[in-house]
Scaffold this motif. Structure first.
Motif, short mmCIF file in Angstrom:
data_model
loop_
_atom_site.label_atom_id
_atom_site.label_comp_id
_atom_site.label_asym_id
_atom_site.label_seq_id
_atom_site.Cartn_x
_atom_site.Cartn_y
_atom_site.Cartn_z
N THR A 1 -12.12 -29.59 30.90
CA THR A 1 -12.80 -29.21 29.67
C THR A 1 -12.14 -28.03 28.97
O THR A 1 -12.03 -27.98 27.74
CB THR A 1 -14.28 -28.87 29.97
N GLU A 2 -11.69 -27.09 29.76
CA GLU A 2 -11.04 -25.90 29.21
C GLU A 2 -9.86 -26.23 28.30
O GLU A 2 -9.56 -25.50 27.35
CB GLU A 2 -10.56 -25.02 30.38
N MET A 3 -9.18 -27.34 28.57
CA MET A 3 -7.98 -27.69 27.81
C MET A 3 -8.27 -28.47 26.54
O MET A 3 -7.41 -28.58 25.67
CB MET A 3 -7.05 -28.54 28.69
N LYS A 4 -9.47 -29.03 26.44
CA LYS A 4 -9.76 -29.93 25.33
C LYS A 4 -10.09 -29.15 24.06
O LYS A 4 -10.90 -28.23 24.09
CB LYS A 4 -10.91 -30.86 25.69
N PRO A 5 -9.48 -29.52 22.93
CA PRO A 5 -9.81 -28.86 21.66
C PRO A 5 -11.26 -29.12 21.29
O PRO A 5 -11.87 -30.09 21.72
CB PRO A 5 -8.86 -29.52 20.66
N GLY A 6 -11.82 -28.25 20.47
CA GLY A 6 -13.18 -28.43 20.01
C GLY A 6 -13.31 -29.72 19.22
O GLY A 6 -12.38 -30.13 18.52
N VAL A 7 -14.45 -30.36 19.34
CA VAL A 7 -14.64 -31.65 18.66
C VAL A 7 -14.75 -31.47 17.15
O VAL A 7 -14.49 -32.40 16.38
CB VAL A 7 -15.91 -32.36 19.19
N THR A 8 -15.15 -30.29 16.71
CA THR A 8 -15.27 -30.05 15.27
C THR A 8 -14.53 -28.78 14.89
O THR A 8 -14.43 -27.84 15.69
CB THR A 8 -16.75 -29.90 14.86
N SER A 9 -14.00 -28.75 13.71
CA SER A 9 -13.35 -27.56 13.19
C SER A 9 -14.31 -26.86 12.23
O SER A 9 -15.35 -27.40 11.87
CB SER A 9 -12.05 -27.94 12.46
N LEU A 10 -13.95 -25.65 11.84
CA LEU A 10 -14.80 -24.90 10.92
C LEU A 10 -14.93 -25.64 9.59
O LEU A 10 -13.94 -26.10 9.03
CB LEU A 10 -14.19 -23.51 10.67
N SER A 11 -16.16 -25.77 9.13
CA SER A 11 -16.36 -26.37 7.82
C SER A 11 -15.82 -25.43 6.75
O SER A 11 -15.59 -24.24 6.99
CB SER A 11 -17.85 -26.62 7.57
#
Length: 346
Positions: free
Chosen positions: A203-213
């Protein structure tokens, strides 16, 4: 504050290269350009050394040695205009060619351990810097600061540290080893490698599912700009703040892409390392099979997790350094450093 720590043990080869020919003054000849930069190296650690490496000197040139039992502390000086914060900690001073990227390699040998780091450095014309290399618990911590005067007082502005290496030095010595070539790929080998790599991702390596709006990003930029205005309390034109705002927005966009970039580079590196192994050794690393060597698989994944963390940290520093350079150019253009001690300095 910039912090850069690459690991405690660099290996006997690195130590030999760093300490070979060590003397009180070292083998590095000071730069002779009229606008040469000046650097003060300060350390409280045993047998601390600073070496300067470039394309012509892949083995490095030493600048002297500090805190050694058998050699007196060097009195190497270059008449820096701004004094050290304290005369109690040993230091040396050198002149460096301006606007030329070099690799600075720091090393120390204590009782039963070796501590070291390296970073790329492209000093500005006529600038003065301080480089500290000190112990903090079980780590060695390096900080680089640019010295300047604000209303007659000496100010010390942190400079981010990034290691770009020296590509042309690859294969020249143990500090720049040539990576071993991988074995030819086959459908079986490629499939096994993909299983290992894909199942190593946590999990630590996975990018966030959403970016800043867009609205959140605008709000964040506004917050950072307003905070900076309050801190500086200077009369600066709107053009300055418009560019400052653009720089902050660009940094936020780059920063959001760091984890995805790190993960892709991690996968490439893991595949490359596995490609150098014989097929039975690869099979031993595939999770949950009869051929799995659990101890070896855990050790390999642990080493790659450490690689990922170092890579992620390096990419963060690179993005920060790019933003730092943009901000430093902006502050220089508007004469901010003459009025504000915490200005951006390149």
């Amino acid at each position: 504050m910039s912090r850069f720590f690459t690991g405690r043990v660099l290996g006997a080869a690195a130590c030999a290269l760093t300490l070979s020919g060590c003397s009180v003054s070292g083998s590095y000849p000071d730069a002779t350009e009229p606008d040469a930069a000046k650097l003060r190296f300060i350390s409280d650690m045993s047998s601390a050394t600073l070496s300067v490496l470039d394309e012509q000197h892949c083995g490095g040139q030493t600048t002297g040695i500090l805190n050694n039992l058998f050699l007196a502390n060097t009195r190497r000086r270059v008449d820096m205009s701004m004094p050290p914060a304290s005369e109690k900690t040993p230091y040396l001073e050198i002149r460096l060619s301006p606007k030329k990227e070099q690799l600075l390699h720091l090393n120390t040998q204590g009782t039963g351990s070796v501590c070291g780091t390296a970073f790329s450095f492209k000093p500005q014309s006529g600038a003065e810097y301080e480089l500290t290399f000190n112990s903090a618990g079980s780590q060695c911590v390096t900080r680089l600061k640019r010295l300047h005067r604000v209303q007659g007082q000496v100010a010390r502005s942190p400079v981010p540290l990034v290691n770009n290496g020296i590509p042309s030095c690859m294969g020249a010595n143990a500090l720049f080893p040539v990576p071993a070539k991988g074995l030819p790929g086959t459908p079986e080998r490629d499939g096994l490698i993909e299983q290992i790599v894909s199942q190593s991702i946590i999990t630590e390596m996975k990018p966030g599912v959403t970016s800043l709006s867009e609205s959140v990003q605008v709000e964040t930029v506004d917050l950072l700009v307003d905070k900076r205005k309050l801190q500086m309390n200077l009369d600066l034109p709107d053009a300055y703040w418009a560019q400052y705002r653009q720089n902050v927005a660009a940094y936020l966009v780059q920063a959001q892409g760091i984890k995805a970039n790190a993960l892709e580079q991690y996968k490439v590196e893991y595949r490359t390392r596995l490609s150098r192994l014989e097929t039975p050794s690869i099979k031993a690393l595939v999770p949950d099979t009869q051929a799995t060597d659990v101890t070896q698989a855990l050790a390999t994944n642990g080493a790659m997790l450490q690689y990922y963390r170092q890579l992620n940290d390096q990419l963060q520093k690179e993005v920060m350094a790019e933003n730092w350079a943009r901000m430093a150019e902006l502050d220089k253009r508007y004469g901010v450093c003459e009025r504000y001690a915490q200005c951006w300095q390149n």
